[in-house]
Structures are given as C-alpha cells and as structure tokens.
Write an enzyme that holds these catalytic residues in place. Structure first.
Site, PDB file in Angstrom:
ATOM      1  N   ARG A  93       0.839  -1.207   0.000  1.00 20.93           N
ATOM      2  CA  ARG A  93       0.000   0.000   0.000  1.00 20.93           C
ATOM      3  C   ARG A  93       0.864   1.242   0.000  1.00 20.93           C
ATOM      4  O   ARG A  93       1.924   1.271   0.604  1.00 20.93           O
ATOM      5  CB  ARG A  93      -0.904   0.009   1.246  1.00 20.93           C
ATOM      6  CG  ARG A  93      -1.695  -1.261   1.397  1.00 20.93           C
ATOM      7  CD  ARG A  93      -2.458  -1.279   2.686  1.00 20.93           C
ATOM      8  NE  ARG A  93      -3.711  -0.572   2.562  1.00 20.93           N
ATOM      9  CZ  ARG A  93      -4.512  -0.313   3.592  1.00 20.93           C
ATOM     10  NH1 ARG A  93      -4.146  -0.645   4.810  1.00 20.93           N
ATOM     11  NH2 ARG A  93      -5.642   0.311   3.412  1.00 20.93           N
ATOM     12  N   GLY A 102      -7.654   7.885  -1.864  1.00 22.08           N
ATOM     13  CA  GLY A 102      -8.098   7.462  -3.193  1.00 22.08           C
ATOM     14  C   GLY A 102      -7.109   7.746  -4.299  1.00 22.08           C
ATOM     15  O   GLY A 102      -7.350   7.395  -5.442  1.00 22.08           O
ATOM     16  N   MET A 104      -3.771   6.829  -4.376  1.00 22.01           N
ATOM     17  CA  MET A 104      -2.802   5.770  -4.608  1.00 22.01           C
ATOM     18  C   MET A 104      -3.491   4.411  -4.542  1.00 22.01           C
ATOM     19  O   MET A 104      -4.637   4.311  -4.145  1.00 22.01           O
ATOM     20  CB  MET A 104      -1.723   5.840  -3.539  1.00 22.01           C
ATOM     21  CG  MET A 104      -0.926   7.094  -3.633  1.00 22.01           C
ATOM     22  SD  MET A 104       0.004   7.131  -5.165  1.00 22.01           S
ATOM     23  CE  MET A 104       0.870   8.651  -4.921  1.00 22.01           C
ATOM     24  N   ARG A 337      -4.769   7.533  11.316  1.00 23.61           N
ATOM     25  CA  ARG A 337      -4.267   8.839  10.867  1.00 23.61           C
ATOM     26  C   ARG A 337      -5.223   9.904  11.371  1.00 23.61           C
ATOM     27  O   ARG A 337      -6.362   9.586  11.730  1.00 23.61           O
ATOM     28  CB  ARG A 337      -4.176   8.891   9.342  1.00 23.61           C
ATOM     29  CG  ARG A 337      -5.514   8.705   8.679  1.00 23.61           C
ATOM     30  CD  ARG A 337      -5.386   8.740   7.166  1.00 23.61           C
ATOM     31  NE  ARG A 337      -6.659   8.426   6.548  1.00 23.61           N
ATOM     32  CZ  ARG A 337      -6.806   8.065   5.287  1.00 23.61           C
ATOM     33  NH1 ARG A 337      -5.764   7.935   4.521  1.00 23.61           N
ATOM     34  NH2 ARG A 337      -7.994   7.814   4.796  1.00 23.61           N
ATOM     35  N   HIS A 455     -15.316   6.620  -1.594  1.00 21.31           N
ATOM     36  CA  HIS A 455     -14.466   7.617  -2.239  1.00 21.31           C
ATOM     37  C   HIS A 455     -15.178   8.959  -2.357  1.00 21.31           C
ATOM     38  O   HIS A 455     -14.644  10.011  -1.986  1.00 21.31           O
ATOM     39  CB  HIS A 455     -14.065   7.098  -3.626  1.00 21.31           C
ATOM     40  CG  HIS A 455     -13.236   8.063  -4.400  1.00 21.31           C
ATOM     41  ND1 HIS A 455     -13.786   8.948  -5.296  1.00 21.31           N
ATOM     42  CD2 HIS A 455     -11.904   8.308  -4.376  1.00 21.31           C
ATOM     43  CE1 HIS A 455     -12.812   9.680  -5.809  1.00 21.31           C
ATOM     44  NE2 HIS A 455     -11.671   9.311  -5.276  1.00 21.31           N
ATOM     45  N   ARG A 617      -7.980  52.883  -3.833  1.00 17.26           N
ATOM     46  CA  ARG A 617      -7.002  52.818  -4.925  1.00 17.26           C
ATOM     47  C   ARG A 617      -7.537  53.657  -6.094  1.00 17.26           C
ATOM     48  O   ARG A 617      -8.688  53.484  -6.495  1.00 17.26           O
ATOM     49  CB  ARG A 617      -6.842  51.347  -5.319  1.00 17.26           C
ATOM     50  CG  ARG A 617      -5.599  51.001  -6.094  1.00 17.26           C
ATOM     51  CD  ARG A 617      -5.756  51.003  -7.583  1.00 17.26           C
ATOM     52  NE  ARG A 617      -6.747  50.127  -8.125  1.00 17.26           N
ATOM     53  CZ  ARG A 617      -6.555  48.842  -8.470  1.00 17.26           C
ATOM     54  NH1 ARG A 617      -5.413  48.261  -8.265  1.00 17.26           N
ATOM     55  NH2 ARG A 617      -7.524  48.168  -9.024  1.00 17.26           N
ATOM     56  N   SER A 765       1.411  48.857  -0.510  1.00 19.80           N
ATOM     57  CA  SER A 765       0.594  47.645  -0.525  1.00 19.80           C
ATOM     58  C   SER A 765       0.975  46.861  -1.778  1.00 19.80           C
ATOM     59  O   SER A 765       0.928  47.399  -2.894  1.00 19.80           O
ATOM     60  CB  SER A 765      -0.896  47.995  -0.544  1.00 19.80           C
ATOM     61  OG  SER A 765      -1.650  46.817  -0.650  1.00 19.80           O
ATOM     62  N   THR A 768       0.124  41.864  -5.699  1.00 20.00           N
ATOM     63  CA  THR A 768       0.854  40.676  -6.161  1.00 20.00           C
ATOM     64  C   THR A 768       0.254  40.056  -7.419  1.00 20.00           C
ATOM     65  O   THR A 768       0.887  39.210  -8.038  1.00 20.00           O
ATOM     66  CB  THR A 768       0.929  39.627  -5.035  1.00 20.00           C
ATOM     67  OG1 THR A 768      -0.366  39.509  -4.444  1.00 20.00           O
ATOM     68  CG2 THR A 768       1.942  40.031  -3.975  1.00 20.00           C
ATOM     69  N   ASN A 769      -0.950  40.497  -7.797  1.00 20.96           N
ATOM     70  CA  ASN A 769      -1.489  39.992  -9.072  1.00 20.96           C
ATOM     71  C   ASN A 769      -0.644  40.535 -10.221  1.00 20.96           C
ATOM     72  O   ASN A 769      -0.133  39.790 -11.053  1.00 20.96           O
ATOM     73  CB  ASN A 769      -2.941  40.441  -9.267  1.00 20.96           C
ATOM     74  CG  ASN A 769      -3.837  40.004  -8.134  1.00 20.96           C
ATOM     75  OD1 ASN A 769      -3.551  39.035  -7.466  1.00 20.96           O
ATOM     76  ND2 ASN A 769      -4.921  40.746  -7.907  1.00 20.96           N
ATOM     77  N   ASP A 770      -0.502  41.860 -10.237  1.00 21.30           N
ATOM     78  CA  ASP A 770       0.320  42.448 -11.294  1.00 21.30           C
ATOM     79  C   ASP A 770       1.787  42.114 -11.094  1.00 21.30           C
ATOM     80  O   ASP A 770       2.505  41.888 -12.061  1.00 21.30           O
ATOM     81  CB  ASP A 770       0.110  43.963 -11.330  1.00 21.30           C
ATOM     82  CG  ASP A 770      -1.106  44.321 -12.164  1.00 21.30           C
ATOM     83  OD1 ASP A 770      -1.216  43.796 -13.291  1.00 21.30           O
ATOM     84  OD2 ASP A 770      -1.959  45.089 -11.686  1.00 21.30           O
ATOM     85  N   CYS A 832      -2.483  43.336  -1.151  1.00 21.83           N
ATOM     86  CA  CYS A 832      -3.902  43.297  -1.517  1.00 21.83           C
ATOM     87  C   CYS A 832      -4.149  42.464  -2.774  1.00 21.83           C
ATOM     88  O   CYS A 832      -5.246  42.442  -3.290  1.00 21.83           O
ATOM     89  CB  CYS A 832      -4.463  44.701  -1.664  1.00 21.83           C
ATOM     90  SG  CYS A 832      -3.636  45.657  -2.936  1.00 21.83           S
ATOM     91  N   TYR A 852      -0.230  43.867   7.280  1.00 15.70           N
ATOM     92  CA  TYR A 852      -1.565  43.317   7.063  1.00 15.70           C
ATOM     93  C   TYR A 852      -1.664  42.596   5.721  1.00 15.70           C
ATOM     94  O   TYR A 852      -0.833  42.800   4.829  1.00 15.70           O
ATOM     95  CB  TYR A 852      -2.638  44.410   7.138  1.00 15.70           C
ATOM     96  CG  TYR A 852      -2.610  45.412   5.998  1.00 15.70           C
ATOM     97  CD1 TYR A 852      -3.289  45.160   4.804  1.00 15.70           C
ATOM     98  CD2 TYR A 852      -1.895  46.597   6.111  1.00 15.70           C
ATOM     99  CE1 TYR A 852      -3.250  46.077   3.760  1.00 15.70           C
ATOM    100  CE2 TYR A 852      -1.863  47.520   5.076  1.00 15.70           C
ATOM    101  CZ  TYR A 852      -2.542  47.245   3.895  1.00 15.70           C
ATOM    102  OH  TYR A 852      -2.507  48.128   2.860  1.00 15.70           O
TER     103      TYR A 852
HETATM  104  C1  PEP Z   1      -2.835  43.534  -7.914  1.00 14.68           C
HETATM  105  O1  PEP Z   1      -2.332  43.792  -8.999  1.00 14.68           O
HETATM  106  O2  PEP Z   1      -2.413  42.644  -7.165  1.00 14.68           O
HETATM  107  C2  PEP Z   1      -4.021  44.257  -7.454  1.00 14.68           C
HETATM  108  C3  PEP Z   1      -4.518  44.045  -6.267  1.00 14.68           C
HETATM  109  O3  PEP Z   1      -4.596  45.107  -8.340  1.00 14.68           O
HETATM  110  P1  PEP Z   1      -5.535  44.633  -9.533  1.00 14.68           P
HETATM  111  O4  PEP Z   1      -5.830  43.187  -9.338  1.00 14.68           O
HETATM  112  O5  PEP Z   1      -6.720  45.493  -9.474  1.00 14.68           O
HETATM  113  O6  PEP Z   1      -4.661  44.901 -10.721  1.00 14.68           O
HETATM  114 MG    MG Z   2      -2.811  45.666  -9.944  1.00 15.02          MG
END
Ligand code: PEP
Ligand code: MG
Length: 877
Positions: A93, A102, A104, A337, A455, A617, A765, A768-770, A832, A852
């Site tokens: 196992r 489920g 393995m 477990r 499962h 923003r 801030s 992190t998306n961009d 953000c 934050y």
């Molecule tokens: C980002 O870029 O992380 C962000 C919060 O701004 P937006 O998603 O509006 O570009």
């Molecule tokens: Mg952005």
C-alpha cells in the site's frame, strides 16, 4: 554511511513521517505502542525519489533491502514467502507524507500463485476463501500494476453469475471461483500477451514500482495541486503481512473515526462488514453496518477497538481515522491517521478538545485547516423554499452544504458544462479518483453506491463539497444520460438540488441563502485573533461587500478598486465618456458627472466600515475592460457626447492596445490627465469630511493608494496633485482631516527601487497579481491557456496567481520591504493581491514582516486563522 531505504515497523515512529509517509510512520508508532498491528516494513519516500532520479528504475540496493526485510518478516511470522506449505501473503500500500485518499493504489493477498493457492486452501481448510483471495489478487494486481482495468474482470464475474443463474457473489462455489481464476488469467494473457506473473518476488517488486509510478499519475498530480503537496516529496510503500477479514463469520473489516467526521460529535463513528476484505467497505459494493452494532455481534472485539481508538486519540491529540480487520475473532489495526473532517466538525472537535483538557488553544488553532472554513461560509437552502419542496428520494448525508445545479453524468462533461458557466451536480454510480476534476468543479456530488467512507464521501468532505452518497433507489442509465428516482425521470441538464446535511434529493432548483456562522467558529477564530501579528483587511468596492467583510471580522479595507464602481450600466457610460474624451474640457465634464457618484459610494463604504481604515485605490482600468464594443453602445455614447459615431470609432481604434495589461493603466492615466486624480481626491476627501462630521467619534484617515508605480518620480508627480487638491478642500472645510498617500507595489522596478519610492509614500501595498504578471511576464488574462503544459511538465506545480511564487516574486517582496523600511523604519506595508487570502502565501507575508493582508470578504476568516497559524509556527522576534 549508505542510505537505509527500508524500515521494519518496529524501527520507526510517528516523527518519521517525511521518510516513512503518514501511514508507515503511524503503523510504526502503533507497533511501538504495543498495539495489534500485523508485522511489516516501509520502503521510504527516499527510495521513491531515487526511483525517479534513476529514470524510473528501482535501484539494486533497494531491491536487496526489500528482500532482506522480507526475510525478517518471515522470521517474525514463521511463514515463508512463496512457500505453499505455510505461505506469507502481504499487502502493498502507498503512503505519502500527507494523506491522499483514493489517489494511490493498494494490492492485497500478494504472494499467491497456482501452487501457493493450493497450499493456502489446505492450510485454511477453506478452498473457496483461498481461491477468492487469489482472484482478488489477480484483479487488483492486473488493474494497478498492469493496466488491465478492474471492471473488465467484473464483467467476467457477471457473465459467470448469469450463466449459473445466481445473483449473489456468495452463491459462487469454490469450484466456480477456481474456474473464475482460470478465466481471469486467460483474460490477462489476452490483454497483455504474456502470462500472469507467478513468481511472488516479481509480484512484489512490480507492485512497489507501481506504487512509485502512481505518485505521478494524473489524478495524483491533480490532487497535489489542489492541496499544495509538492511533487518532490514522493511516496513511501508499506508491505505488511496479510490478515483476513473474509475467512468466515468470525472475521470482518471496517473503518472508523474516533469522533463523527461530519458533525464532530464525540462518539465512535464508522462502519464494518462481517466476512469481508478491506476494499469491500471502501468500494461501497456491499452496504456496511454502523460500528455501534459490532458491540452486539462481537462485544470483546468492539470493546478492544473502542479502547484502542480512545488511546490513539489521546496519543495523537487529534481525531483518528482507523482501519481494522478482525481475523478469527482477533482485532488487528491496519491504519490510523488524523481523520479528514468537515469544517463544522473540525471546529467542534478543536473547541471540545480544549474543553476536555486534551489540547490547548494554540493546538486547537493549529488543528483546523483554514481553507476548510470555506465550506461554512457558503450558501445553504432558503428555509421557506426548502420547506415547500418535496424530496424525490434520499441518500446518505455524506458531506454538508446545499447544492443546486444541472445533472451531469461524467466528470469530463461536468468540466465542460462548468466551463460554459453552468452549475453542475455530478451524478455517478460511484466515483473513483479519475473523477477528481469533475468533482472539483461540481456544486454537488450524487452517487448511487457507497457509504460514508466511500471515495465520493471522503473526497467531497475534503473538498468541502456537498455530497449525497449511496442513494440505492436511483436507477441510473448512464448511456442514455438519465436516472429515475421516486417516479421521476431526470435527464442530463435538468436541475436538481442536494441537501448535504440530510441527504435529501430534490427535482427542482431550490434557492440558497448565505451561510451563517457562530458558536465554535467565533470561539476558535476569536482565539486565533489573539495569536496573530498580521492585521486582516478586505478588498471591497461596495458598502454591501464592506458590510459582509465586517461580519467576517475584517479590520479595514486594504483595496477599494474605484474602477469597479463603474461597471453598472448607467455608470459605465460616464466612465466611457471620460476615457474617450479628446479634450480636457470634455474630460472634466465627464469627471464632474462621476464625482458625485464616487463621493456617495465612498461615504457608503466609510459608513459601513464604522471608522476602520479604508484604502482607496485610484483608477486603474485596463482599457479593454471599459471600451464599448457593440454598435448600440457606441451609438448611445455618440448621442450622449454629441459627437459623430465615426469619431468615437476613431478614438476607440486609437486607444487599441496590444497588451492592455501592460498598457495605459494606473498612474499612467493620471500622468497624462491629472484632472482624474483631482476628481478622485475631491471625492475621497469630501466624503471623509462629510462622514467625519456625522461621526465625530471616529477618526477618519482616508488612505489614498496610487497604482502601478514603477518610478519614484511618477509617484511624486501624482502625489503633488493629490496633496494640493486635498489640502485646499480640507482648509476650506474647517475639519482637521488627516489623510495618507501611499502606493501599490506591483511592478518589479518599484520593488528594486523601493527606498526611493518610499520617500514619497506613507505606505506600501503589494499588488501581487500584477507583480506576478510582470515578474513572470505572463499575462493575467492569458496564462490559463498555457499553464497546464507547465504543470504537466512539472516546471510549475501550482498556479502562481493563486499561490505566491515565494522564490521569485517573494524575493521581490522581501527586497521591497527591506528597502522601504531602510528609508522609513516604521513604514506600513500590506498586500492586496489575491494571494492575501491564500494560507501558504499568508505564511510567507507573515515571515516577510508585513503589517496586514487584504483579501475578498469570504476569505477574511480563512486569513484570520492562517495568520494565527503562521504566527504560532514562526513567531516574530
Ligand atoms: C494587484 O495587482 O495585485 C491588485 C490588487 O490590483 P488589480 O488586481 O486590481 O490589478
Ligand atoms: Mg494591480
């Protein structure tokens, strides 16, 4: 010293999880605790990684160690592998560090062949049992190791039963099963072109290899991505002497939890089958009995099991999920477990264990998976609509929640329909790991077969997905894509509703209402709040979202995207007018229409936030999201702006961008058109003054955030406009309003020059998306089209837009924090981007020293808990 690749259970313990996998480490721990565990050994996760390093080959040292340990197993058991006179049979196992239910595969009864089975029949005095064990082995080994599907063997069984005029497996005689074994082997040869392997040693090595291989199968990869489990961990393999639950009516097998995994109730919970082998319980082919009834059937065994469960729970300080087998009246523990549980159960168990003095509050906070809270925060049925609805049937309430959607019969189609924006209920005879992607996109899961530990039930609970399992009254016709239940025929695409709390099934769409939380939730998250360093803010653009976020415990708004306020039909026209203006005069006229709207929206948000900090923003509209595309919109706009349609079209053409995500956005707009920042500053400051006057008890300090800064001078330029406008309004108002101007850090250049940028900012801030987009050079809008190739090739193991890339993007974050604070030591820093609501990213932000995180309202509770866990694990000095 050479690496040791194999450990007897007696050589390990629970702390060796990384090396022995969860199952192996716990089998070792139970062995050392003196519990009745059949003897065995674990081939380590290092042997698995070595297997992959060696180009998918098992190293000779590993094979040698395996057989050396088989010898030891023979000595301990007094049986011999491959010896017909007294054969040692084993199970093989998988068991990785984190449990992957489920994912393995398991092989039982290994060591049988045509000769050994005869001896085994004589030894047990039960040829039917011996041959049944053999045919199960052939079936499992063929399926797991040799890719000959299990169901192709099921067809042989069905045909034989039909020919003999019987319906129950138990009516098959020993000779029938012997005949079946021949047919199985013939089927195998037909499929593979060679004989079924008869040498037990080959069977063993092939099986170990198959477990290693299965670490890399698509469903394991899919599960790992969903649960943040790194590919590099590898899996261990456990080889264990067989005990048999299917030797007669004094035998049995079962699965049980030390507390109820659905509700958290402190009561042994589970099911068992008399005269059955483990797979029968999990596969859901026979309907198991509730564990309580074992107290009448085998009182001694029940008592021993209940005591063992209690002991294990106290030992591990956590609810345990255990597998056991009873062989001729003797109990054997096959696994323990920490049990998977619903979010509601997790909270109840954690809080009650504190009350019982079993754990402390910190341990309770660490015990609940933040992501699991999602399930509690999601909709339930509207009570009135639910009361008015009539169920057409019911199954087992396998995983709570309310789900409504269109009935779909295969996982692939579920993914397809979901991709078209439909909500789906995946309806299956029973689910298997192949269905994982379909289950993941489904709103709910309905199965015809299977118990509470099947499962479907286990996986759905883990996902927090509503599931009704084992509704045996359903007659399903997968070919014609329909099922009947309670006299109704439901076709593909029809709406049904599932109640995961009661198991009821409705042939209609029942409206749902938002979840309500309280009790244990408030208690545990309250404890967590006292343990975290990070503040938790929310991303909200409307008073309604702000209100929701406050209910979920947000401590401020970390991102109010002002362009989102203009998506509604009547507003978008004014926004478009502003974007398409070709003169300052036109633009100012359009901005004047937007001003009152923004001001009143901001007032609404400030009011909803009860005086908590609000970060606004400034406009950051990726132009392609706002430009009109259809004739009618263009016509309307021309009329509104009183200019010819052709002129509008010219402007639209001139604004076309090849890479809108890297285009004329963010502060770039204000650099070109300072009047935009003027208008927004007016709206932010005037709204704050109005609210401050209404609420003298609050101290309003609006935080103005400038997006997409890549150069300190850019920020200095925009800030000047903001400060000039704001100071004039404040001076004229007679209200001593304070405000802050900060910036988003979302361009790599801003990270590496953060000391210069910080000179003009009062806070950072991280967007992190961009930042992820710009660091990877992946378009946020398009990366989904090709990231799958990267997952397949193991170049990336997760979506960097969902979980922060700590190595690359993370380094930029750390650099910016360090540089920013070198310029201003007390500088406030938050995040953000979407990552602000992802637990593993939150841990990183905690470690990076942020003040934050800000996330969508529904993720606020998740972030509160994740931040506390990060603080407990990595205390700040
Ligand atoms: C980002 O870029 O992380 C962000 C919060 O701004 P937006 O998603 O509006 O570009
Ligand atoms: Mg952005």
């Amino acid at each position: 010293m050479s690496t040791k690749y194999v450990y007897l259970f007696s050589e390990g313990n629970a702390s060796m999880k990384n090396l022995l996998g969860g199952k192996g480490a716990n089998l070792a721990e139970m062995t050392v605790m003196g519990m009745p565990v059949p003897e065995g050994f674990t081939v380590t996760t290092e042997a698995c990684t070595r297997y992959y390093d060696d180009g998918k080959n098992i190293a000779p040292e590993v094979t040698e160690e395996v057989f050396a340990n088989m010898k030891k197993l023979e000595e301990i058991s007094g049986k011999k592998f491959g010896d017909p006179k007294n054969p040692l049979l084993v199970s093989v196992r998988s068991g990785s560090r984190a449990s992957m239910p489920g994912m393995m595969d398991t092989i039982l009864n290994l060591g049988l062949n045509d000769v050994v089975v005869e001896g085994f029949a004589q030894l047990t005095g039960n040829p039917r049992f011996a041959y049944d064990s053999y045919r199960r082995f052939i079936q499992m080994f063929s399926d797991v190791v040799m890719d000959v599907p299990k169901h192709s063997f099921e067809r042989i069984i069905d045909k034989m039963k039909e020919a003999k005029g019987i319906t129950l497996d138990s009516d098959l005689t020993a000779d029938d099963i012997k005949e079946m074994v021949d047919k199985f082997k013939a089927h195998f040869k037909e499929q593979k072109g060679f004989d079924f392997p008869s040498e037990p040693k080959d069977q063993l090595i092939e099986s170990i290899t198959a477990v290693f291989r299965s670490w890399d199968n698509p469903r394991a990869n899919s599960y790992r991505r969903m649960h943040d489990i790194p590919y590099s961990w590898g899996t261990a393999v456990n080889v264990q002497a067989m005990v048999f639950g299917n030797m007669g009516n004094d035998c049995g097998t079962g699965v049980a939890f030390s507390r109820n995994p659905s509700t958290g109730e402190n009561k042994l919970y589970g099911e068992y089958l008399i005269n059955a082998q483990g797979e029968d319980v999990v596969a859901g082919i026979r309907t198991p009995e509730p564990i309580d009834t074992l107290a009448q059937v085998m009182p001694e065994v029940y008592k021993q099991f209940a005591e063992t469960a209690q002991k294990l729970e106290v030992h591990y300080k956590n609810m345990q999920d255990m597998e056991f087998t009873i062989e001729r009246g003797k109990l054997y523990m096959l696994q323990t477990r920490n049990g998977k549980r619903t979010a509601a159960a997790a909270l109840k168990i954690a809080c009650e264990m504190v009350g019982e003095g079993l754990i402390n509050k910190e341990e309770a906070v660490m015990m609940v998976d933040p992501k699991s809270l999602d399930a509690l925060l999601h909709p339930q049925f509207e009570v009135k609509a639910l009361n008015a609805a009539n169920p057409i049937g019911a199954g087992l309430p396998a995983s709570p929640g309310a789900a409504c959607g269109r009935v779909i019969f295969t996982a692939e189609e579920a993914v397809e329909w979901h991709g078209r924006g439909e909500t789906v209920i995946l309806t299956r005879l029973e689910t298997s790991p192949e269905d994982i992607d379909g289950m993941n996109v489904a709103n709910g899961i309905l199965t015809v077969r299977g118990g509470m530990t099947s499962h479907a039930a286990v996986v759905a609970r883990g996902m927090g997905r509503c599931c009704v399992a084992g509704c045996g009254e359903i007659s399903i016709d997968e070919k014609n894509k329909c099922f009947t239940l309670g006299g109704r025929t439901i076709k593909e695409g029809d709406y049904i509703s599932l109640d995961g709390a009661t198991g009821k099934i409705y042939a209609e769409a029942i409206p749902t209402v938002e979840a309500s939380i309280g009790g244990d939730f408030d208690t545990l998250i309250g404890w967590a709040d006292g343990m975290r360093d990070l503040a938790i803010r929310t991303n909200a653009d409307t008073p309604r979202d702000s209100q929701k976020a406050i209910e979920f415990g947000a401590e401020g708004i970390g991102l109010c995207r002002t362009e989102h306020m203009f998506f509604e039909a009547d507003r978008i026209r004014d926004m478009r007018e502003m974007i398409l203006s070709t003169t300052e005069e036109q633009r100012r006229a359009a901005l004047n229409k937007l001003l009152p709207v923004q001001r009143s929206d901001f007032e609404g948000i400030y009011e909803a936030m009860n005086g908590l900090p609000v970060t606004i923003r400034y406009l950051d509209p990726p132009l392609h999201e706002f430009l009109p595309t259809n004739e009618e919109d263009i016509q309307n706009l021309a009329t509104q702006m009183n200019i010819p349609v052709a002129r509008i079209k010219e402007v639209i053409t001139s604004l076309h961008e090849f890479n809108p995500m890297m285009g004329f956005r963010g502060c770039r707009l204000t650099v070109a058109y300072p009047e935009i920042a003027e208008m927004q500053t007016r709206a932010v400051i005037e709204a704050a003054i109005n609210v401050q006057k209404r609420h003298p008890e609050w101290k309003m300090v609006p935080e103005i955030m400038i997006p997409l800064i890549g150069e300190a001078k850019e920020l200095a330029f925009v800030k000047d406009i903001v400060v000039k406008t704001a100071d004039e309004i404040i001076a004229a108002s007679g209200v001593a309003l304070e405000y802050q101007v900060g910036t988003m850090i979302e361009i790599p250049r801003a990270c590496v020059t953060a000391d210069e940028v910080a000179a003009h900012a009062q806070f950072f801030s991280f967007g992190t998306n961009d930042l992820t987009q710009m660091t990877f050079g992946f378009s946020r809008d398009d990366a989904g089209n090709f990231l799958n190739h990267y997952y397949e090739k193991k170049i990336y193991e997760f979506d960097p837009f969902a979980r922060l890339d700590q190595i690359g993007v993370g380094k930029l974050v750390e650099t910016a924090v360090k540089l920013g604070r070198s310029a201003k030591p007390e500088f406030k820093v938050g995040v953000c981007g979407e990552h602000g609501g992802d637990p593993s990213s939150i841990e990183f932000f905690h470690k990076a020293g942020l003040d934050y995180v800000s996330c969508s309202p529904f993720r606020v509770p998740i972030a509160r808990l994740a931040a506390a866990q990060a603080a407990l694990e990595f205390p700040r000095k």
